[in-house]
Design an enzyme around this catalytic site. Structure first.
Site, short mmCIF file in Angstrom:
data_model
loop_
_atom_site.label_atom_id
_atom_site.label_comp_id
_atom_site.label_asym_id
_atom_site.label_seq_id
_atom_site.Cartn_x
_atom_site.Cartn_y
_atom_site.Cartn_z
N ASN A 1 2.21 -3.37 0.00
CA ASN A 1 2.22 -2.02 -0.49
C ASN A 1 1.58 -1.20 0.59
O ASN A 1 0.56 -1.16 0.78
CB ASN A 1 1.42 -2.29 -1.78
CG ASN A 1 1.42 -0.70 -2.31
OD1 ASN A 1 1.99 0.25 -1.92
ND2 ASN A 1 0.23 -0.54 -3.26
N LYS B 1 1.68 2.04 0.54
CA LYS B 1 0.95 3.18 -0.44
C LYS B 1 1.62 4.22 0.54
O LYS B 1 2.79 4.11 1.14
CB LYS B 1 -0.49 3.06 -0.19
CG LYS B 1 -0.89 1.94 -0.74
CD LYS B 1 -2.46 1.78 -0.99
CE LYS B 1 -3.01 0.59 -1.60
NZ LYS B 1 -4.50 0.55 -2.04
N HIS C 1 0.61 0.89 -10.90
CA HIS C 1 -0.54 0.66 -9.83
C HIS C 1 -1.33 1.60 -10.37
O HIS C 1 -1.68 2.63 -10.69
CB HIS C 1 0.06 1.23 -8.32
CG HIS C 1 -0.91 0.52 -7.43
ND1 HIS C 1 -1.98 1.16 -7.20
CD2 HIS C 1 -0.86 -0.49 -6.66
CE1 HIS C 1 -2.56 0.84 -6.09
NE2 HIS C 1 -2.02 -0.39 -5.82
N GLU D 1 -3.62 3.29 -8.70
CA GLU D 1 -3.56 4.52 -8.16
C GLU D 1 -2.68 5.61 -8.96
O GLU D 1 -3.14 6.93 -8.97
CB GLU D 1 -3.44 4.63 -6.53
CG GLU D 1 -4.35 3.84 -5.91
CD GLU D 1 -4.11 3.25 -4.52
OE1 GLU D 1 -2.89 3.26 -4.13
OE2 GLU D 1 -4.80 2.37 -4.25
N GLU E 1 -4.79 -6.90 -10.31
CA GLU E 1 -5.29 -6.16 -9.08
C GLU E 1 -6.83 -5.49 -9.76
O GLU E 1 -6.68 -4.23 -10.38
CB GLU E 1 -4.50 -5.02 -8.59
CG GLU E 1 -3.33 -5.36 -8.18
CD GLU E 1 -3.00 -4.63 -6.96
OE1 GLU E 1 -2.67 -5.12 -5.88
OE2 GLU E 1 -2.64 -3.36 -7.25
N GLY F 1 -8.84 -1.75 -1.91
CA GLY F 1 -9.03 -0.96 -0.76
C GLY F 1 -10.51 -0.54 -0.65
O GLY F 1 -11.12 0.10 0.19
N SER G 1 -7.88 -6.27 -1.67
CA SER G 1 -8.38 -6.51 -0.49
C SER G 1 -8.16 -8.01 0.27
O SER G 1 -8.97 -8.56 0.78
CB SER G 1 -10.00 -6.50 -0.52
OG SER G 1 -10.36 -5.11 -0.69
C1 PEP Z 1 -2.85 -2.31 -3.40
O1 PEP Z 1 -2.61 -1.24 -2.99
O2 PEP Z 1 -2.27 -3.08 -4.24
C2 PEP Z 1 -4.10 -3.26 -2.77
C3 PEP Z 1 -4.17 -4.53 -3.32
O3 PEP Z 1 -4.79 -2.56 -1.52
P1 PEP Z 1 -5.63 -3.41 -0.75
O4 PEP Z 1 -4.94 -4.89 -0.36
O5 PEP Z 1 -5.86 -2.58 0.39
O6 PEP Z 1 -6.96 -3.57 -1.46
#
Ligand code: PEP
Length: 248
Positions: A9, A11, A90, A92, A160, A166, A205
Site C-alpha cells: 500500500n 498510500k 483503511h 486513514e 491493522e 506507520g 509496521s
Molecule cells: C498500511 O498503510 O496499511 C500500513 C500497514 O502501513 P505501515 O506498514 O507503514 O505501518
C-alpha cells in the site's frame, strides 16, 4: 493450502519512477500472490509495465457506480483497467474521510460486483485496546460486512491495529495471531461456508526485519505493507520471506 498474500500500500506516495523501479526489481515467487496498490493515477502504468508479473489494486473505490462524485473512482473503472483488488476501510480513510462501517460495506460490495477482491481493513485504536475493546471493535467491523461475506468471490481481511500503522511499532506476533484467531472465529460464525477460504492478513509496521517472525505463524496468511513497500529491496525481502514460509 493457499498462497500467502503480500500487498504493497503506497498510500499517497510514489511516482512513475518508483512504478518502473518496482517492475524492474520484481522477482516473482511461485508460492506468493503479490498485489501492488499505488495511488490511482499510477495504476495504469503499473498494469502495463508489470505484464501480469504481479497484480495491481486500488486504495479505495466508490460506493457508487458512477455519476456526480467528484474525485472518486468506481470499482468497475478499476476493473476495466485490469486492476484485481481494492483496499476498503483503511483506517486513514475511516479517519480522514469519515467512512463508516456502512459505507465501507457498500464499497466492498461494489468491488466484489466488479470482480475485484476487496481487502477489508479492520483494527482497533490504542484507546480501544487499552480499554479491552479491541475484540469487540474488530468483531463489529467484520459483522458490518455480512452482505459481502454472504457472496462468492475472493475476499481478504487485513487486521491493522491503528497504533501499529506507520508508527514503526508493529504488533507482536502473539498480539497479531491472537486477533487473527478471533477474526477467523467471527468469520466462522457469520460466514461458515466460506470462512476458511478467506485470507486474513496482518498490517502495521511490517518490514524486512520483522517479517520472518510474523510469517512463522500459519495464522498470518499475508501482510499489508505500507512504508516498507516503498523501498523496493525491502519489499522484495518481504516477498522472499513469504515464499520461504510457504503456503498456509
Ligand atoms: C498500511 O498503510 O496499511 C500500513 C500497514 O502501513 P505501515 O506498514 O507503514 O505501518
Amino acid at each position: 493450502m493457499a498462497k500467502r498474500l503480500v500487498i504493497a500500500n503506497w498510500k499517497m506516495n510514489g511516482s512513475l519512477a518508483l512504478a518502473d523501479e518496482m517492475v524492474a526489481g520484481f522477482a516473482a515467487q511461485s508460492n506468493v500472490d503479490v498485489i501492488v496498490v499505488p495511488p490511482a493515477v499510477f495504476v495504469s502504468r503499473l498494469i502495463e509495465r508489470a505484464q501480469g508479473s504481479f497484480e495491481v489494486g486500488l486504495q479505495d473505490v466508490s460506493q457508487f457506480d458512477n455519476g456526480a462524485h467528484t474525485g472518486d473512482v468506481s470499482a468497475s473503472m478499476a476493473a476495466d483497467l485490469g486492476a484485481t483488488a481494492a483496499i476498503v476501510g483503511h483506517s486513514e480513510r475511516r479517519d480522514e474521510h469519515g467512512e463508516s462501517d456502512a459505507v465501507i460495506a457498500a464499497k466492498a460490495l461494489k468491488a466484489l460486483a466488479a470482480g475485484l477482491m476487496p481487502v477489508i481493513c479492520v483494527g482497533e485504536s490504542l484507546a480501544e485496546r487499552e480499554s479491552h475493546q479491541a475484540e469487540a471493535r474488530v468483531r463489529a467491523q467484520i459483522e458490518a460486512q455480512i452482505d459481502c461475506l454472504a457472496l462468492s468471490g475472493d475476499i481478504a481481511i487485513a487486521y491493522e491495529p491503528l497504533w501499529a500503522i506507520g508508527t514503526g511499532k508493529s504488533a507482536s506476533a502473539a498480539e497479531a495471531v491472537a486477533m487473527l484467531k478471533e477474526i477467523r472465529k467471527v468469520l466462522r460464525e457469520v460466514a461458515a461456508d466460506r470462512a476458511d477460504q478467506i485470507r486474513i492478513l496482518y498490517g502495521g509496521s511490517v518490514n524486512g526485519e520483522n517479517i520472518a517472525g510474523l510469517f512463522s505463524h500459519e495464522e498470518i496468511q499475508g501482510v499489508l505493507v505500507g512504508g516498507a513497500s516503498l523501498d523496493t529491496e525491502q519489499f522484495a525481502a518481504i516477498i522472499r520471506a513469504a515464499e520461504k514460509a510457504g503456503p498456509v
